[in-house]
Design an enzyme around this catalytic site. Structure first.
Site, PDB file in Angstrom:
ATOM      1  N   VAL A  56      89.123  40.721 -45.915  1.00 31.15           N
ATOM      2  CA  VAL A  56      90.556  40.497 -46.095  1.00 31.15           C
ATOM      3  C   VAL A  56      90.765  39.093 -46.660  1.00 31.15           C
ATOM      4  O   VAL A  56      89.868  38.247 -46.575  1.00 31.15           O
ATOM      5  CB  VAL A  56      91.313  40.663 -44.756  1.00 31.15           C
ATOM      6  N   GLU A  67      82.340  49.265 -44.704  1.00 32.35           N
ATOM      7  CA  GLU A  67      82.584  49.300 -43.264  1.00 32.35           C
ATOM      8  C   GLU A  67      83.587  50.407 -42.924  1.00 32.35           C
ATOM      9  O   GLU A  67      84.588  50.582 -43.618  1.00 32.35           O
ATOM     10  CB  GLU A  67      83.144  47.936 -42.853  1.00 32.35           C
ATOM     11  N   CYS A 111      80.626  42.785 -42.185  1.00 31.52           N
ATOM     12  CA  CYS A 111      81.798  41.945 -42.406  1.00 31.52           C
ATOM     13  C   CYS A 111      81.700  40.580 -41.715  1.00 31.52           C
ATOM     14  O   CYS A 111      80.966  39.712 -42.167  1.00 31.52           O
ATOM     15  CB  CYS A 111      83.053  42.700 -41.990  1.00 31.52           C
ATOM     16  N   LYS A 160      78.114  46.209 -35.038  1.00 32.50           N
ATOM     17  CA  LYS A 160      78.717  44.924 -35.401  1.00 32.50           C
ATOM     18  C   LYS A 160      78.717  43.980 -34.202  1.00 32.50           C
ATOM     19  O   LYS A 160      79.253  44.292 -33.135  1.00 32.50           O
ATOM     20  CB  LYS A 160      80.140  45.151 -35.908  1.00 32.50           C
TER      21      LYS A 160
END
Length: 300
Positions: free
Chosen positions: A189, A58, A162, A129
């Site tokens: 993350v 990304e 993501c 996205k």
């Protein structure tokens, strides 16, 4: 830099396997020219490993942790006329590749966190996205292109980015349009409550989605720490049964994962036994067949 390969199951005589590569890399925030040059070097390495479908992370041309919309805008460019897509298109043409890569897209005054699909003849399509994470909402517009599936010479390719992977609708709508594989540029993350040494929550979600839709999922994550934010790494390629066929990669190193697959096997294997087919068994008398989407249904 490490790599791994896997051959997945038997194929019919008329179905050729291709090698998929997920490139785990560390971009430098705001340094688009250097990031693109670095990605080209890693693409060349994946080509040396035999890859024909390559997935990059990304926002791999721009970095992620923007402090302002102005900073994001300065790192953005249009698709397909910007220099990043031109550079990626040149290498895709040179090596007869298909490439999925995350890019900071500018469309007029709007910014999108996007992924571009490029083939040997140039740009095939764009995904924007859909589900924005945290401060992305300050800089980017929510995706407005839905969940397209592109028919290519190597197979039917969907894309997600993501946080899209936290929504089962993402993969289900791709599968219902006949996707063989969903390619996922990502910047995972750490998740609160994640025990030391546990795999990324995103790995578990990708495995579940691959299994429940009988599709391949190829996730290319980034590594490193950017403005205090660490990233998870752990890129992986998941087979249509839901089990990883390459990876997970490390948490902190640049790596290239490879797996050899016959993409059409994902659709063929949706018949689990004499009675059950995972998409056909949906109770569309009780819930909307296309989850409220107005996209055209494909084959499954």
């Amino acid at each position: 830099m490490e790599s791994s390969a896997h051959s997945s199951g038997p194929t019919t005589a008329d179905e050729t396997k291709i090698r998929i590569a997920c490139v785990q890399m560390q971009p430098a925030l705001g340094n688009v020219e250097a990031n693109v040059a670095h990605s080209i070097g890693l693409i060349n390495r994946a080509v040396e490993l035999g890859a024909k479908l390559i997935v990059l992370p990304e926002l791999c041309n721009s970095g992620y942790m923007f402090r302002s919309r102005e900073e994001a805008f300065a790192a953005s460019e249009p698709i397909p006329t910007g220099p990043t897509v031109k550079a990626w298109s040149e290498i895709a043409a040179r090596h007869r590749l298909h490439l999925v890569a995350g890019i900071c897209e500018r469309d007029g005054a709007k910014l999108f966190n996007s992924a571009v699909l490029i083939g040997p003849a140039g740009t095939i399509g764009t995904f924007r996205k859909v589900h924005l994470w945290n401060e992305e909402n300050l800089y980017f517009e929510p995706g407005d292109l839905g969940f397209p599936v592109f028919h290519t010479a190597v197979g039917r390719i969907g894309m997600a980015i993501c946080y899209d992977g936290w929504f089962p609708e993402t993969y289900r709508l791709a599968a219902l349009q006949g996707a063989d594989i969903v390619c996922v540029p990502t910047n995972w993350v750490p998740i609160p409550g994640q025990a030391e040494g546990r795999e990324a929550m995103a790995n578990i979600l990708a495995m579940a989605a691959a299994h429940s839709n009988s599709i391949y999922i190829a996730c290319a994550d980034r590594v490193g720490t950017e403005r205090g934010q660490p990233f998870e790494g752990q890129s992986l390629i998941v087979g249509h049964t839901g089990w990883p066929i390459a990876g997970p990669a490390s948490r902190d190193k640049e790596e290239i994962l490879v797996a050899d697959v016959a993409l059409g096997e994902a659709r063929r294997a949706r018949n689990w036994n004499a009675f059950n087919q995972v998409l056909r068994d949906r109770r569309s008398d009780l819930y909307d067949e296309m989850l409220g989407s107005d996209i055209k249904r494909g084959w499954y």
